[in-house]
Design an enzyme around this catalytic site. Structure first.
Site, PDB file in Angstrom:
ATOM      1  CB  SER A  36      -0.960  -0.004   1.191  1.00  0.00           C
ATOM      2  OG  SER A  36      -0.265  -0.272   2.386  1.00  0.00           O
ATOM      3  CG  PHE A 304      -3.034  10.404   6.137  1.00  0.00           C
ATOM      4  CD1 PHE A 304      -3.396  11.699   6.487  1.00  0.00           C
ATOM      5  CD2 PHE A 304      -3.986   9.603   5.519  1.00  0.00           C
ATOM      6  CE1 PHE A 304      -4.673  12.188   6.227  1.00  0.00           C
ATOM      7  CE2 PHE A 304      -5.259  10.084   5.253  1.00  0.00           C
ATOM      8  CZ  PHE A 304      -5.609  11.383   5.606  1.00  0.00           C
ATOM      9  CE  LYS A 307      -0.393  -2.091   7.697  1.00  0.00           C
ATOM     10  NZ  LYS A 307      -1.020  -3.376   7.299  1.00  0.00           N
ATOM     11  CG  HIS A 308      -0.820   3.633   4.717  1.00  0.00           C
ATOM     12  ND1 HIS A 308      -2.065   3.218   5.135  1.00  0.00           N
ATOM     13  CD2 HIS A 308      -0.272   2.579   4.063  1.00  0.00           C
ATOM     14  CE1 HIS A 308      -2.272   1.964   4.746  1.00  0.00           C
ATOM     15  NE2 HIS A 308      -1.187   1.542   4.102  1.00  0.00           N
ATOM     16  CG  LEU A 309       5.258   7.167   5.462  1.00  0.00           C
ATOM     17  CD1 LEU A 309       6.588   7.475   4.794  1.00  0.00           C
ATOM     18  CD2 LEU A 309       5.426   7.148   6.971  1.00  0.00           C
TER      19      LEU A 309
END
Ligand SMILES: *[C@@H]1O[C@H](CO)[C@@H](O)[C@H](O)[C@H]1NC(C)=O
Ligand SMILES: *[C@@H]1O[C@H](CO)[C@@H](O)[C@H](O)[C@H]1NC(C)=O
Ligand SMILES: *[C@@H]1O[C@H](CO)[C@@H](O)[C@H](O)[C@H]1NC(C)=O
Length: 394
Positions: A36, A304, A307-309
């Site tokens: 992702s 963000f 799990k995500h930047l």
């Protein structure tokens, strides 16, 4: 001064390179493999269910949800910008223009196992091989092959195994690395020569992982340990492949240290926090990101969702992969990898040297980031001219 310098680069440097290396060429093609963090929308085509990234607040900073798992752009977008090519489309969006490459990454992808509604690394590489006739052999040799995968393998492993022995951990990492090895060889067999790898972050520091552990202060040990073990083995694999395979070139980016530094000393790196996510619920906003629980200033956060930047953190990563020093990305950064003539293998003498080159020297990196950011933008500017000049000459 500046214009004189860029004039030199735009006119003389390509000439010098052409004289030295008659076969010099620039990668104008990017193939993306991963999960992702790199998915530019593939998941939407595989899923029967609602794909969160297709809806706000994903894409909120750029005003459009595209299936990217961030508030805006992701790392492959920035790398395409720096290469001077359009953003690379998801391969499953069959009507897209693939003249500058294709993105095979899809959310939930793993190296081993086969969770539903995704493509494992092997399936992504097969998809590339099936589509190979979209590009010429020369394009495939000059292209950059970008990889980021494995985080879900280790997160799932850590969930299933509470206290594995050292041998058990190593055995699992070996399985993952063996598969990556064979898939990279499959791409090499199809003509690929330039490989760019982003290693795994301290997985125990992800907000979703910390929140689930109930201890919001400490990063969770096992997932980060697995990432470290994986990263060491992945770098060893790169060194091995550059000895085994003629003309194999690579760029290895130490994402682990970048994330660790920013989590520990967020403010030094322009962020307000690296602990909680911008969007979600729970003590660290680790899960369930929706329009009802998104922060107002994503650029102040590293993460963000759990799990995500954020786009801002992705921009840091893009800049570092593109233009940073060997402490952060080596033996070549992407800017160097892109212009490296084919048939030249850059080999670090031995594994110790490779490891030493990757060892973060935090003090230097900190003062370096902003300078690198400016430099990358400058280089981007002259590379653009560089491309124009050289294509004119060829
Ligand atoms: C492209 O490369 C393949 C091997 O990967 C080879 O069989 C084929 O003949 C090549 N095509 C051209 C046009 O050179
Ligand atoms: C974890 O356990 C599940 C359920 O038993 C299994 O399907 C999965 O393959 C396991 N994953 C790993 C990485 O061990
Ligand atoms: C969680 O997200 C909210 C926005 O919904 C934000 O105001 C809050 O500061 C975040 N939590 C933390 C611990 O940062």
């Amino acid at each position: 001064m500046a214009s004189l310098k860029s004039h030199f680069f735009a006119t003389l440097l390509p000439l010098l390179l052409l004289l030295h290396f008659p076969t010099v060429s620039f990668a104008q093609t990017l193939f993306v493999f991963g999960d992702s963090l790199y998915d530019a929308g593939n998941k939407q085509f595989l899923s029967q269910n609602r794909v969160d990234a297709s809806f706000p607040p994903y894409g909120v900073t750029v005003g459009q949800a595209t299936g990217r798992w961030s508030d805006g752009s992701i790392v492959p977008d920035y790398l395409a910008d720096f290469m001077g090519i359009p953003h690379i489309s998801p391969i499953l969006q069959t009507t897209a223009d693939f003249s500058h490459g294709a993105n095979f990454a899809v959310a939930d992808a793993t190296v081993l196992g086969s969770p539903p509604e995704t493509m494992t690394l092997s399936q992504q590489v097969s998809k590339f091989l099936e589509n190979k006739n979209k590009w010429t052999n020369q394009t495939c040799s000059e292209a950059i092959y970008l990889f980021y995968i494995g985080s879900d393998d280790y997160l799932n492993y850590a969930k299933n195994n509470s206290s594995p022995s050292d041998d058990e951990k190593q055995a699992f990492v070996d399985q993952v690395i063996t598969t990556i090895d064979s898939q990279i060889k499959a791409v090499y067999g199809a003509g690929g020569r330039k490989f760019a790898l982003q290693n795994l972050p301290p997985l125990g520091c992800l907000p979703v992982v910390k929140q689930a552990s109930g201890d919001v202060q400490e990063c969770v040990k096992l997932p980060s340990e697995m990432a470290t073990l994986h990263n060491n083995n992945l770098l060893q694999l790169m060194v091995k492949l550059s000895r085994e395979l003629n003309g194999f070139q690579y760029s290895f980016y130490d994402f682990f240290s970048s994330v660790q530094n920013r989590v520990i000393k967020s403010k030094t790196y322009t962020f307000e926090t690296g602990i909680a996510a911008c969007c979600g619920t729970g003590s660290l906003n680790g899960t369930g990101c929706s329009v009802d629980n998104v922060c107002t200033k994503p650029e102040e956060y590293i993460f963000f969702d759990g799990k995500h930047l954020t786009q801002e953190a992705n921009l840091h990563v893009g800049h570092l992969m593109w233009g940073a020093d060997p402490e952060v990305v080596g033996p070549n950064n992407l800017r160097e990898l892109m212009v490296l003539p084919l048939d030249i293998t850059v080999i670090l003498a031995n594994i110790q040297e490779a490891m030493a080159a990757m060892r973060p020297r935090q003090r230097k990196i900190e003062s370096l980031y902003d300078i690198k950011k400016m430099e990358s933008e400058m280089e981007n500017h002259w590379l653009y001219q560089f491309n124009e000049a050289s294509s004119f000459m060829i």
